[in-house]
Write an enzyme that holds these catalytic residues in place. Structure first.
Site, mmCIF file in Angstrom:
data_model
loop_
_atom_site.group_PDB
_atom_site.id
_atom_site.type_symbol
_atom_site.label_atom_id
_atom_site.label_comp_id
_atom_site.label_asym_id
_atom_site.label_seq_id
_atom_site.Cartn_x
_atom_site.Cartn_y
_atom_site.Cartn_z
ATOM 1 N N ARG A 11 0.845 -1.197 0.000
ATOM 2 C CA ARG A 11 0.000 0.000 0.000
ATOM 3 C C ARG A 11 0.878 1.245 0.000
ATOM 4 N NH1 ARG A 11 -0.826 4.620 2.556
ATOM 5 N NH2 ARG A 11 -0.581 3.640 4.580
ATOM 6 N N ARG A 131 -8.887 -0.818 12.201
ATOM 7 C CA ARG A 131 -7.839 0.062 12.717
ATOM 8 C C ARG A 131 -8.199 1.447 12.224
ATOM 9 N NH1 ARG A 131 -2.552 0.147 9.365
ATOM 10 N NH2 ARG A 131 -4.099 1.147 8.058
ATOM 11 N N THR A 165 2.386 11.644 9.462
ATOM 12 C CA THR A 165 2.260 11.675 8.004
ATOM 13 C C THR A 165 3.363 12.474 7.307
ATOM 14 O OG1 THR A 165 -0.088 11.374 8.280
ATOM 15 C CG2 THR A 165 0.618 12.247 6.155
ATOM 16 N N HIS A 194 6.686 8.433 9.013
ATOM 17 C CA HIS A 194 7.354 8.789 7.755
ATOM 18 C C HIS A 194 8.784 9.245 8.033
ATOM 19 C CE1 HIS A 194 4.615 8.336 4.335
ATOM 20 N NE2 HIS A 194 3.746 8.156 5.328
ATOM 21 N N HIS A 287 41.128 -1.641 11.317
ATOM 22 C CA HIS A 287 39.856 -2.349 11.504
ATOM 23 C C HIS A 287 39.981 -3.810 11.067
ATOM 24 C CE1 HIS A 287 36.890 1.258 11.627
ATOM 25 N NE2 HIS A 287 38.105 1.657 11.982
HETATM 26 N N1 COA Z 1 -11.886 9.987 4.481
HETATM 27 C C1 COA Z 1 -13.031 10.376 3.869
HETATM 28 N N2 COA Z 1 -13.040 11.107 2.766
HETATM 29 C C2 COA Z 1 -11.858 11.470 2.258
HETATM 30 C C3 COA Z 1 -10.628 11.129 2.850
HETATM 31 C C4 COA Z 1 -10.681 10.341 4.010
HETATM 32 N N3 COA Z 1 -9.553 9.951 4.601
HETATM 33 N N4 COA Z 1 -9.630 11.640 2.130
HETATM 34 C C5 COA Z 1 -10.188 12.273 1.105
HETATM 35 N N5 COA Z 1 -11.529 12.190 1.192
HETATM 36 C C6 COA Z 1 -12.494 12.697 0.279
HETATM 37 C C7 COA Z 1 -12.296 14.134 -0.104
HETATM 38 O O1 COA Z 1 -12.852 14.987 0.837
HETATM 39 C C8 COA Z 1 -13.031 14.178 -1.410
HETATM 40 O O2 COA Z 1 -14.406 14.260 -1.131
HETATM 41 P P1 COA Z 1 -15.410 15.085 -2.080
HETATM 42 O O3 COA Z 1 -15.458 14.300 -3.352
HETATM 43 O O4 COA Z 1 -16.704 15.060 -1.336
HETATM 44 O O5 COA Z 1 -14.829 16.430 -2.239
HETATM 45 C C9 COA Z 1 -12.700 12.775 -1.977
HETATM 46 O O6 COA Z 1 -12.342 11.962 -0.922
HETATM 47 C C10 COA Z 1 -11.479 12.802 -2.875
HETATM 48 O O7 COA Z 1 -11.931 13.029 -3.994
HETATM 49 P P2 COA Z 1 -11.060 13.790 -5.059
HETATM 50 O O8 COA Z 1 -10.174 14.779 -4.402
HETATM 51 O O9 COA Z 1 -11.979 14.267 -6.110
HETATM 52 O O10 COA Z 1 -10.117 12.680 -5.549
HETATM 53 P P3 COA Z 1 -10.380 11.592 -6.654
HETATM 54 O O11 COA Z 1 -11.780 11.144 -6.618
HETATM 55 O O12 COA Z 1 -9.820 12.135 -7.895
HETATM 56 O O13 COA Z 1 -9.456 10.418 -6.154
HETATM 57 C C11 COA Z 1 -8.656 8.604 -4.897
HETATM 58 C C12 COA Z 1 -9.581 9.810 -4.918
HETATM 59 C C13 COA Z 1 -8.657 8.031 -3.486
HETATM 60 C C14 COA Z 1 -9.180 7.525 -5.863
HETATM 61 C C15 COA Z 1 -7.231 9.027 -5.375
HETATM 62 O O14 COA Z 1 -6.825 10.152 -4.623
HETATM 63 C C16 COA Z 1 -6.231 7.942 -5.187
HETATM 64 O O15 COA Z 1 -6.134 7.046 -6.018
HETATM 65 N N6 COA Z 1 -5.492 7.992 -4.079
HETATM 66 C C17 COA Z 1 -4.486 6.990 -3.728
HETATM 67 C C18 COA Z 1 -4.650 6.570 -2.305
HETATM 68 C C19 COA Z 1 -4.269 7.655 -1.356
HETATM 69 O O16 COA Z 1 -4.375 8.827 -1.631
HETATM 70 N N7 COA Z 1 -3.814 7.241 -0.216
HETATM 71 C C20 COA Z 1 -3.368 8.087 0.813
HETATM 72 C C21 COA Z 1 -3.110 7.220 1.946
HETATM 73 S S1 COA Z 1 -2.372 8.010 3.302
HETATM 74 ZN ZN ZN Z 2 1.968 6.962 5.128
#
Ligand code: COA
Ligand code: ZN
Length: 364
Positions: A11, A131, A165, A194, A287
């Site tokens: 991940r 978790r 983070t 991190h 050494h």
């Molecule tokens: N919990 C709940 N909602 C969350 C969140 C969380 N931890 N983190 C982000 N969001 C929400 C945002 O508020 C946003 O909501 P909205 O659509 O109501 O505004 C949405 O998730 C993100 O949407 P957006 O910014 O439009 O991103 P996206 O739809 O283009 O992509 C992912 C979202 C997750 C598919 C993309 O960012 C991705 O592939 N991420 C990889 C995984 C990742 O970021 N991991 C971080 C781990 S620490």
């Molecule tokens: Zn991390």
């Protein structure tokens, strides 16, 4: 001390620039991690892409000793994805710092608490272990972080994870924070560090020493930006300095590291602790002389502990003992005068490269 490691190579590791694993590679990594004996493996975040979702569906069905955990935002749709993929553990995360609330979500503290409560409750109603991770916990106001931890626990979270983070913690701050959170909740505390300041390993170990029960790691420390704590480093420090009873197979560490360097395309530094090519290479004459008599003289722990070899290289820094040792290994007989001459000739050599056996023979 009983602690556990959660490997997040699939991940967090896959969030490294230019890294993307195939399902076959992921299966190989999971099997290798299982051979080492990590207790948990985070197998991905289904919402990221269809191919990741597919690989999670394959990996979640693999028989492993390690428990598997699926990553999820605090969103019903992400939790539903994880449930459809037969998750036994879901790792729900939500950014809790003022920076996250203001710039990522544009919501108030109260709304954040509601969202966290709803998501954890919803997952719990579906009979999975949870978790909950406070993302950016280490820049979250402590009293709010405690509220978050308590809400998550009340809603049914089985674990609370502190995520550093942006890698801003120091060991003393880590220890204080873990103690404060531990005192405020009754569920076990996890730590995710991190490496932006090069302190991820130190912070993870001190968190465990301060009472956290699980630390997130990844093979070779892969992850966003400068990555997270390295599996090999955390495992070795715990083995060497704490009374760890886990049955980790340390002999697998080098193989894991080398395989991941190949698969990910991110090589280890040559002088990387534990798994680097130079981790047990001795050079300076004083050494090597001591190491040849008693390896412990210049080794904090023996390479045999991790199936690694010790190496003694020859160049202008070498003394007679190192040269003699290499000549003996090559079955070459010499007088003490010849040994002096060969050593002096090596010292006159211009190149910074250490001497191969063939070059040594030419000096002979
Ligand atoms: N919990 C709940 N909602 C969350 C969140 C969380 N931890 N983190 C982000 N969001 C929400 C945002 O508020 C946003 O909501 P909205 O659509 O109501 O505004 C949405 O998730 C993100 O949407 P957006 O910014 O439009 O991103 P996206 O739809 O283009 O992509 C992912 C979202 C997750 C598919 C993309 O960012 C991705 O592939 N991420 C990889 C995984 C990742 O970021 N991991 C971080 C781990 S620490
Ligand atoms: Zn991390």
């Amino acid at each position: 001390m009983k602690v556990a490691l959660l490997d997040s190579t699939l991940r967090e590791g896959e969030q490294s620039p230019n890294v993307s694993f195939t399902t076959a590679q992921k299966i190989k990594i999971v099997n290798a991690l299982d051979a080492f004996g990590v207790e948990y493996i985070e197998i991905g975040h289904p919402a990221v892409s269809e191919d990741i979702k597919k690989s999670i569906s394959v990996i979640s069905k693999l028989e492993t000793r390690a428990e598997k955990i699926i990553h999820s935002r605090a969103l019903k749709s992400d939790i539903d994805d994880a449930l459809l993929l037969d998750a036994t553990w879901i790792g729900i995360f939500f950014g809790t710092s003022d920076i996250s609330l203001k710039y990522k979500f544009g919501i108030s503290h109260q709304t954040a608490l509601k969202k966290i409560k709803y998501a954890v409750n919803y997952a719990k109603d579906n009979n999975v272990k949870i978790r909950f991770t406070a993302e950016d916990a280490t820049r979250t106001d402590l009293s709010f972080l405690i509220e978050v931890a308590q809400i998550a626990e009340e809603a049914g979270a089985d674990r609370f994870s502190i995520a550093d983070t942006v890698g801003i913690l120091t060991p003393d701050k880590t220890s204080l924070l873990v103690n404060k959170i531990k005192d405020a909740i009754n569920i076990p505390v996890h730590i995710h560090c991190h490496n932006d300041l090069g302190l991820a390993t130190a912070n993870s170990v001190i968190a465990l020493k301060s009472g956290a029960t699980v630390a997130d790691v990844s093979i070779n420390g892969l992850g966003e930006r400068s990555g997270i704590a390295s599996l090999a480093e955390v495992a070795m420090i715990l083995k060497l300095h704490f009374n760890i009873i886990n049955k980790w197979n340390l002999g697998e560490l080098i193989k894991l590291s080398e395989e991941l360097a190949l698969i990910s395309g991110i090589p280890n530094r040559l002088n990387q602790p534990i798994v680097g090519k130079y981790a047990f290479t001795h050079k300076a004459g004083l050494h090597t002389k001591a190491v040849l008599k008693y390896p412990n003289s210049y080794e904090g722990y023996p390479p045999e502990m991790i199936n690694q070899n010790r190496e003694i290289i020859l160049d202008k820094f070498s003394g007679k003992d190192a040269v003699a040792d290499r000549l003996n290994k090559l079955n070459i007989h010499y007088s003490s005068e010849q040994l002096n001459k060969i050593t002096n000739n090596i010292k006159r050599k211009r190149s910074s490269k250490s001497l191969s056996d063939i070059e040594l023979l030419s000096f002979v």
